[in-house]
Motif scaffolding. Structure first.
Motif, PDB file in Angstrom:
ATOM      1  N   TYR A  50      -5.807  -6.715   5.044  1.00  0.00           N
ATOM      2  CA  TYR A  50      -6.217  -7.593   6.152  1.00  0.00           C
ATOM      3  C   TYR A  50      -7.278  -6.888   7.008  1.00  0.00           C
ATOM      4  O   TYR A  50      -7.004  -6.352   8.080  1.00  0.00           O
TER       5      TYR A  50
ATOM      6  N   TYR B   1      -8.985 -15.421   4.163  1.00  0.00           N
ATOM      7  CA  TYR B   1      -7.560 -15.754   4.254  1.00  0.00           C
ATOM      8  C   TYR B   1      -7.299 -17.258   4.399  1.00  0.00           C
ATOM      9  O   TYR B   1      -6.532 -17.835   3.632  1.00  0.00           O
TER      10      TYR B   1
ATOM     11  N   GLY C 162       3.737 -10.635  12.092  1.00  0.00           N
ATOM     12  CA  GLY C 162       2.941 -10.720  10.855  1.00  0.00           C
ATOM     13  C   GLY C 162       1.949 -11.850  11.012  1.00  0.00           C
ATOM     14  O   GLY C 162       1.988 -12.848  10.314  1.00  0.00           O
TER      15      GLY C 162
ATOM     16  N   GLY D  64      -1.444 -12.404  10.752  1.00  0.00           N
ATOM     17  CA  GLY D  64      -2.585 -12.793   9.906  1.00  0.00           C
ATOM     18  C   GLY D  64      -3.763 -13.250  10.751  1.00  0.00           C
ATOM     19  O   GLY D  64      -4.222 -12.553  11.654  1.00  0.00           O
TER      20      GLY D  64
ATOM     21  N   ASP E 128       2.190  -7.145  15.083  1.00  0.00           N
ATOM     22  CA  ASP E 128       1.697  -6.840  13.748  1.00  0.00           C
ATOM     23  C   ASP E 128       1.430  -5.336  13.674  1.00  0.00           C
ATOM     24  O   ASP E 128       1.169  -4.690  14.685  1.00  0.00           O
ATOM     25  N   LEU E 129       1.463  -4.825  12.457  1.00  0.00           N
ATOM     26  CA  LEU E 129       1.094  -3.419  12.248  1.00  0.00           C
ATOM     27  C   LEU E 129      -0.418  -3.245  12.245  1.00  0.00           C
ATOM     28  O   LEU E 129      -0.944  -2.191  12.596  1.00  0.00           O
ATOM     29  N   ASN E 130      -1.111  -4.298  11.863  1.00  0.00           N
ATOM     30  CA  ASN E 130      -2.547  -4.216  11.621  1.00  0.00           C
ATOM     31  C   ASN E 130      -3.331  -4.689  12.857  1.00  0.00           C
ATOM     32  O   ASN E 130      -3.190  -5.830  13.301  1.00  0.00           O
TER      33      ASN E 130
ATOM     34  N   SER F 153      -5.491  -7.910  12.401  1.00  0.00           N
ATOM     35  CA  SER F 153      -4.738  -9.163  12.460  1.00  0.00           C
ATOM     36  C   SER F 153      -4.445  -9.524  13.912  1.00  0.00           C
ATOM     37  O   SER F 153      -4.616 -10.676  14.332  1.00  0.00           O
TER      38      SER F 153
ATOM     39  N   ARG G 195       3.181  -2.953  16.031  1.00  0.00           N
ATOM     40  CA  ARG G 195       4.449  -2.370  15.593  1.00  0.00           C
ATOM     41  C   ARG G 195       4.591  -2.465  14.088  1.00  0.00           C
ATOM     42  O   ARG G 195       4.129  -3.429  13.469  1.00  0.00           O
ATOM     43  N   ASN G 196       5.292  -1.479  13.494  1.00  0.00           N
ATOM     44  CA  ASN G 196       5.765  -1.581  12.113  1.00  0.00           C
ATOM     45  C   ASN G 196       7.191  -2.110  12.201  1.00  0.00           C
ATOM     46  O   ASN G 196       8.090  -1.414  12.676  1.00  0.00           O
ATOM     47  N   VAL G 197       7.409  -3.337  11.734  1.00  0.00           N
ATOM     48  CA  VAL G 197       8.715  -3.962  11.959  1.00  0.00           C
ATOM     49  C   VAL G 197       9.818  -3.356  11.090  1.00  0.00           C
ATOM     50  O   VAL G 197      10.988  -3.686  11.264  1.00  0.00           O
TER      51      VAL G 197
ATOM     52  N   ASN H  88       6.083 -15.796   9.157  1.00  0.00           N
ATOM     53  CA  ASN H  88       5.579 -16.483   7.963  1.00  0.00           C
ATOM     54  C   ASN H  88       4.881 -15.483   7.059  1.00  0.00           C
ATOM     55  O   ASN H  88       3.967 -14.775   7.497  1.00  0.00           O
ATOM     56  N   TYR H  89       5.310 -15.469   5.800  1.00  0.00           N
ATOM     57  CA  TYR H  89       4.639 -14.659   4.774  1.00  0.00           C
ATOM     58  C   TYR H  89       4.570 -13.184   5.161  1.00  0.00           C
ATOM     59  O   TYR H  89       3.585 -12.503   4.876  1.00  0.00           O
TER      60      TYR H  89
ATOM     61  N   LEU I  89       6.441  -6.644   2.591  1.00  0.00           N
ATOM     62  CA  LEU I  89       7.153  -5.419   2.966  1.00  0.00           C
ATOM     63  C   LEU I  89       7.769  -4.758   1.736  1.00  0.00           C
ATOM     64  O   LEU I  89       8.367  -5.441   0.904  1.00  0.00           O
TER      65      LEU I  89
END
Ligand SMILES: C[S@@+](CC[C@H](N)C(=O)[O-])C[C@H]1O[C@@H](n2cnc3c(N)ncnc32)[C@H](O)[C@@H]1O
Length: 226
Positions: free
Chosen positions: A21, A30, A66, A68, A89-91, A94, A112-114, A131-132, A137
């Protein structure tokens, strides 16, 4: 908006699940590729069906995880004109893309890294959407289901956690779906080789008071109540 955190330390497998991403893929690929084409023709759960699921479950005090491109949080129907919206989100790409798309709601953002316990000192939420995320993971469903434990602690009593994920096992998959899943799993973009309907049911049932899953193609739409 929260101050951006320092670089998060994650394993190579966790990194691979979010590395695709980039600003470029989020801006140009996307929505057209996944939301426009794959959801309808490959996974067989068109985006309008997923948006309806979002509309049916989102509250006026909502966290999306997450994120996106932020399509659902920007397009969904909130039950109030000025909802509290938070994005996790980790990214960083995104988060940036989704926050700008949903800017009219002045979203809070959390990097965050969930899969790790989630440090969080703001008020909890009445709904959490993912979603998605699960199929990105790493690990078996039993291992990645730790995200339900982490996210449940961010829900108010009676709150709703809902979302969608791509399954394997006995769910119906077109030839194209099998091919794409194999490719994405090989690249580490997906890690859903062991994600079955039964394992998702078990993960939700053992953690929540009530849970529900419906299948559309190889997509599970799920909802659980704390
Ligand atoms: C497939 S996209 C889903 C986008 C959107 N929710 C949708 O349904 O179209 C997966 C998102 O999950 C994020 N993600 C992947 N691994 C993560 C992790 N360990 N913690 C938090 N977010 C993660 C990615 O950065 C990406 O934004």
């Amino acid at each position: 908006m929260e101050t951006p955190s320092l670089e998060l330390e994650v394993s190579p497998e966790v990194h691979a699940g979010q590395a695709v991403y980039t600003r470029w893929t989020l801006r140009l690929l996307y929505d057209v590729g996944v939301l426009g084409y794959s959801n309808r023709f490959v996974w067989k759960c068109p985006t309008p069906t997923q948006l309806e699921w979002y509309n049916a479950n989102v509250s006026a005090n909502h966290l999306d995880v997450g994120v996106g491109t932020g399509y659902y949080v920007a397009r969904c129907r909130y039950p109030a004109p000025s909802p509290r919206l938070a994005l996790m989100d980790l990214n960083a790409n995104s988060l940036e893309r989704a926050a700008s798309r949903a800017a009219r709601y002045s979203p809070e953002t959390y990097r965050r890294n969930v899969l790790d316990p989630i440090g969080f000192d703001a008020p909890r939420f009445d709904s959490i959407g993912l979603n998605y995320l699960l199929h990105c993971l790493p690990g078996s469903m039993d291992e990645k289901a730790v995200v339900f434990d982490h996210l449940r602690s961010l829900l108010n009593p009676g709150g709703c956690l809902f979302g969608s994920t791509l399954l394997q096992g006995d769910v119906p998959r077109s030839a194209q779906a099998r091919l794409l899943m194999r490719l994405y799993n090989r690249k580490g973009i997906f890690s859903n080789q062991e994600d079955t309907l039964e394992s998702l049911e078990r993960a939700l049932h053992t953690r929540f008071k009530e849970s529900q899953i419906s299948l559309h193609g190889c997509v599970a739409l799920f909802r659980a109540r704390a």
